[in-house]
Enzyme design. Sequence first.
Site, PDB file in Angstrom:
ATOM      1  N   SER A 406      18.069  38.548  22.074  1.00  0.00           N
ATOM      2  CA  SER A 406      19.154  39.157  21.302  1.00  0.00           C
ATOM      3  C   SER A 406      19.189  40.668  21.485  1.00  0.00           C
ATOM      4  CB  SER A 406      18.969  38.882  19.811  1.00  0.00           C
ATOM      5  OG  SER A 406      18.814  37.520  19.564  1.00  0.00           O
ATOM      6  N   HIS A 427      23.168  35.470  26.582  1.00  0.00           N
ATOM      7  CA  HIS A 427      23.004  35.585  25.131  1.00  0.00           C
ATOM      8  C   HIS A 427      23.999  34.682  24.422  1.00  0.00           C
ATOM      9  CE1 HIS A 427      23.246  38.086  21.238  1.00  0.00           C
ATOM     10  NE2 HIS A 427      22.296  37.196  21.149  1.00  0.00           N
ATOM     11  N   GLU A 439      27.405  36.233  25.874  1.00  0.00           N
ATOM     12  CA  GLU A 439      27.282  37.539  26.534  1.00  0.00           C
ATOM     13  C   GLU A 439      26.426  37.350  27.785  1.00  0.00           C
ATOM     14  OE1 GLU A 439      27.597  40.914  22.988  1.00  0.00           O
ATOM     15  OE2 GLU A 439      25.621  40.148  23.499  1.00  0.00           O
ATOM     16  N   ASN A 477      25.662  42.518  18.806  1.00  0.00           N
ATOM     17  CA  ASN A 477      24.636  42.843  17.812  1.00  0.00           C
ATOM     18  C   ASN A 477      24.466  44.343  17.640  1.00  0.00           C
ATOM     19  OD1 ASN A 477      24.070  40.267  17.033  1.00  0.00           O
ATOM     20  ND2 ASN A 477      22.312  40.001  18.393  1.00  0.00           N
TER      21      ASN A 477
HETATM   22  P1  NAD Z   1      12.859  29.705  17.179  1.00  0.00           P
HETATM   23  O1  NAD Z   1      11.650  30.266  16.565  1.00  0.00           O
HETATM   24  O2  NAD Z   1      13.698  28.753  16.433  1.00  0.00           O
HETATM   25  O3  NAD Z   1      12.470  28.978  18.540  1.00  0.00           O
HETATM   26  C1  NAD Z   1      11.585  29.480  19.488  1.00  0.00           C
HETATM   27  C2  NAD Z   1      10.856  28.300  20.090  1.00  0.00           C
HETATM   28  O4  NAD Z   1      10.174  28.712  21.249  1.00  0.00           O
HETATM   29  C3  NAD Z   1       9.797  27.709  19.158  1.00  0.00           C
HETATM   30  O5  NAD Z   1      10.049  26.324  18.991  1.00  0.00           O
HETATM   31  C4  NAD Z   1       8.487  27.953  19.895  1.00  0.00           C
HETATM   32  O6  NAD Z   1       7.539  26.911  19.715  1.00  0.00           O
HETATM   33  C5  NAD Z   1       8.953  28.022  21.323  1.00  0.00           C
HETATM   34  N1  NAD Z   1       8.065  28.753  22.217  1.00  0.00           N
HETATM   35  C6  NAD Z   1       7.459  29.937  21.976  1.00  0.00           C
HETATM   36  N2  NAD Z   1       6.763  30.305  23.074  1.00  0.00           N
HETATM   37  C7  NAD Z   1       6.936  29.359  24.007  1.00  0.00           C
HETATM   38  C8  NAD Z   1       6.485  29.162  25.330  1.00  0.00           C
HETATM   39  N3  NAD Z   1       5.712  30.047  25.910  1.00  0.00           N
HETATM   40  N4  NAD Z   1       6.856  28.056  25.976  1.00  0.00           N
HETATM   41  C9  NAD Z   1       7.652  27.146  25.407  1.00  0.00           C
HETATM   42  N5  NAD Z   1       8.123  27.272  24.149  1.00  0.00           N
HETATM   43  C10 NAD Z   1       7.763  28.355  23.459  1.00  0.00           C
HETATM   44  O7  NAD Z   1      13.712  30.957  17.676  1.00  0.00           O
HETATM   45  P2  NAD Z   1      15.263  31.016  18.007  1.00  0.00           P
HETATM   46  O8  NAD Z   1      16.011  31.404  16.815  1.00  0.00           O
HETATM   47  O9  NAD Z   1      15.648  29.780  18.753  1.00  0.00           O
HETATM   48  O10 NAD Z   1      15.305  32.272  18.987  1.00  0.00           O
HETATM   49  C11 NAD Z   1      14.954  32.171  20.349  1.00  0.00           C
HETATM   50  C12 NAD Z   1      15.496  33.367  21.090  1.00  0.00           C
HETATM   51  O11 NAD Z   1      16.905  33.372  20.954  1.00  0.00           O
HETATM   52  C13 NAD Z   1      15.020  34.704  20.593  1.00  0.00           C
HETATM   53  O12 NAD Z   1      14.880  35.565  21.680  1.00  0.00           O
HETATM   54  C14 NAD Z   1      16.146  35.155  19.689  1.00  0.00           C
HETATM   55  O13 NAD Z   1      16.225  36.551  19.562  1.00  0.00           O
HETATM   56  C15 NAD Z   1      17.330  34.611  20.441  1.00  0.00           C
HETATM   57  N6  NAD Z   1      18.543  34.402  19.635  1.00  0.00           N
HETATM   58  C16 NAD Z   1      18.462  33.889  18.385  1.00  0.00           C
HETATM   59  C17 NAD Z   1      19.614  33.692  17.636  1.00  0.00           C
HETATM   60  C18 NAD Z   1      19.568  33.094  16.262  1.00  0.00           C
HETATM   61  O14 NAD Z   1      20.513  33.285  15.501  1.00  0.00           O
HETATM   62  N7  NAD Z   1      18.535  32.367  15.899  1.00  0.00           N
HETATM   63  C19 NAD Z   1      20.845  34.038  18.195  1.00  0.00           C
HETATM   64  C20 NAD Z   1      20.903  34.537  19.486  1.00  0.00           C
HETATM   65  C21 NAD Z   1      19.739  34.714  20.192  1.00  0.00           C
END
Ligand code: NAD
Length: 681
Positions: A406, A427, A439, A477
């Site tokens: 993000s 993104h 994005e 963002n």
């Molecule tokens: P989340 O915590 O729900 O999911 C992350 C997952 O990744 C977890 O299940 C974790 O076990 C897994 N993980 C961590 N390290 C790992 C690895 N080395 N190998 C395999 N799996 C691994 O987080 P999220 O909300 O899905 O966010 C993920 C990414 O997306 C982040 O970079 C976040 O900034 C971005 N993002 C989030 C949102 C949102 O609203 N949640 C929106 C846009 C972007």
Amino acid sequence: MSVISLRKQDGVLIVTSDNPPVNALGLAVRQGLMEAIEQASRDDEIKTVVIRCEGQTFFAGADISEFTKPPVEPLLPAIVEAIEACPKPVVAAVHGTALGGGCEVAISCHYRIAVPSAVLGLPEVKLGLLPGASGTQRLPRLVGVEAALEMATKGENVSARRAREIGLIDRLANEDSLAEDAITFAKEVANIRPIPRTSEKKVAAEPGIFQAFRKANARKFRGFEAPEEIIQCIEAATRLPFDEGLAVERQTFMKLLFSSQSAAQRHIFFAQRKAARIEGVAEGIALRDIRKVGVIGAGTMGGGISMNFLSAGIPVTIVEQQAEALERGVGVIRKNYEASAAKGRPTPDQVEQAMGLLTPTLAIEDVSDCDLVIEAVFENMDVKQDVFRKLDAIAKPGAILASNTSYLSIDEIAAVTGRPGDVLGLHFFSPANVMKLLEIVRGDKTADDVLATAMAVSKKIKKVAVIAGVCHGFIGNRMLMPRQLEAEKLLIEGATPEQVDRVHVDFGMPMGPFQMVDLAGTDIGWHRDPGRIDNIRDALCAEGRLGQKKQAGFYDYDDKRNPSPSQRVAEIIETFRAKANVTTRTVSDAEIIERTLYPIVNEGALILEEGIAQRASDIDVVWVFGYGWPVYRGGPMFWCDLEGAKKIVVGLEKHMDKFGPHFSLSALLKEKADSGGRFNG
Ligand code: NAD
């Protein structure tokens, strides 16, 4: 050769349009149709007429390239009147998509035959307009008030079968023999008198039907002018003689055509198309083949991202670190599909098909045969770099490596690989299987064909994609940050979460800043130290008020997630007021706009200055499709054009002391204010 050709066969005049790609109703087509009807009227040998199109579709609508030019006669309203007035029966032979003006041509004919795969519709409302060539007057006379309201105010297409049910078409043709079937039909009706003219029909309305329709759709239509105007035109059709109804339609059409809402909606329509053009990348560049996708992380985003590809028929290998997380992630994907299936789409078979394309695994090596790998692990540079080092070691040559980060720098992520040209940001927005925006983040070294391929992939998974440069938070963002910051400051100065949110909802946003934080989780980006309380959000997190998921955040929630103002939050805000030693004051709604929306515009202008966005209209697309900015206000930069940059700058300057030293007024915005210039052409 003319785009309209005429052929006589056994007393039938066959009028054929051949105006690729979609038989748009441009000037040449309109002239040709007018001449055809004149000839049919004059020529005694002609007993009946068929209007049909070559190529992929019946007239798919107006010629959008004429939108910005002065109109040249004959215009469509005159054509449809001429068609209906023709003394010989006219049959429309419909295939493909008969939309907008195309649908109006069809309903001005005396009879309609269509192939089962055809669809008809009046999508003008989506551009803030109404069907201005008799659509609001003829359609209800043909299909009744209820069906006409549905079609014209929502702009949704109807299938040929449904069209047959509601009386929009008279007959279904064979899929492969429309031209012949239409001629047969025309011969059958050649001698029927009187000729059925839709304008001569009467249409009655059940008492209360318009009020009930408004009420049932109040949420959907909130803020939009066009649906209400269309309702009133259809109401006029039930009350007034045809010609008078037509006059109401014409007048209303002109009003909408010159409205800022329609200008905004048309702007977004064109902006979406423009966003696909990538600066500095040749249009026809060879693309990489994307047949198989890997997703790293099966959390909130990884699951949603996977669904996009599965639904598009592209196999996905999803990787987690632990079996439990993997199982949970796959379970959520299935649950989401099944919840949609319960509402009718996709079908249970399609759900199984999609799930069958998913390969869950704990071994990252399993993505080594993927053409595109998207990382969606925790938002932490070390964790992400670790993943990219591994991907670099195992991914096949030419694979595209993407991060869903993000905020983090794509360049720093790319730098740990030996192939930074293959790395970019993709993104997605949450929920990733629903939100339209993507994005595409262009790193310093991202290769042209990688960007172009990502753009092509975005279309396959039905996203609206915009190119962004690398900076903290990219386009959307980054622009959101000043809004959230000011919103919180306003609480300390005397506003309440309810007031700030109400102002945003009244503006047309689906929700306000605090409702949004509660939905996403107050703990997103939280430092996770309950002892460190720097702001109101920290205080909420420290008490476990993590938002809707805990039924407590800036609001209290009941078990149906209905919000109510929180006494506890009021107390927390009070402690911050005391600490800051401010005397609370009444904050006006106007100040909330100036403090929270104007900074969004300013940040957008800074983003343009820095070249983070390619063009102002891309920023508008980001905000309409990613953040729920009301499409009828055209995105923040278009809104600035409407309001005038000068007003925005004056508004910002008023609050300079409150914004604080970190705030910088965009030179570009200032220049627009001084010159009276616009961001969007
Ligand atoms: P989340 O915590 O729900 O999911 C992350 C997952 O990744 C977890 O299940 C974790 O076990 C897994 N993980 C961590 N390290 C790992 C690895 N080395 N190998 C395999 N799996 C691994 O987080 P999220 O909300 O899905 O966010 C993920 C990414 O997306 C982040 O970079 C976040 O900034 C971005 N993002 C989030 C949102 C949102 O609203 N949640 C929106 C846009 C972007």
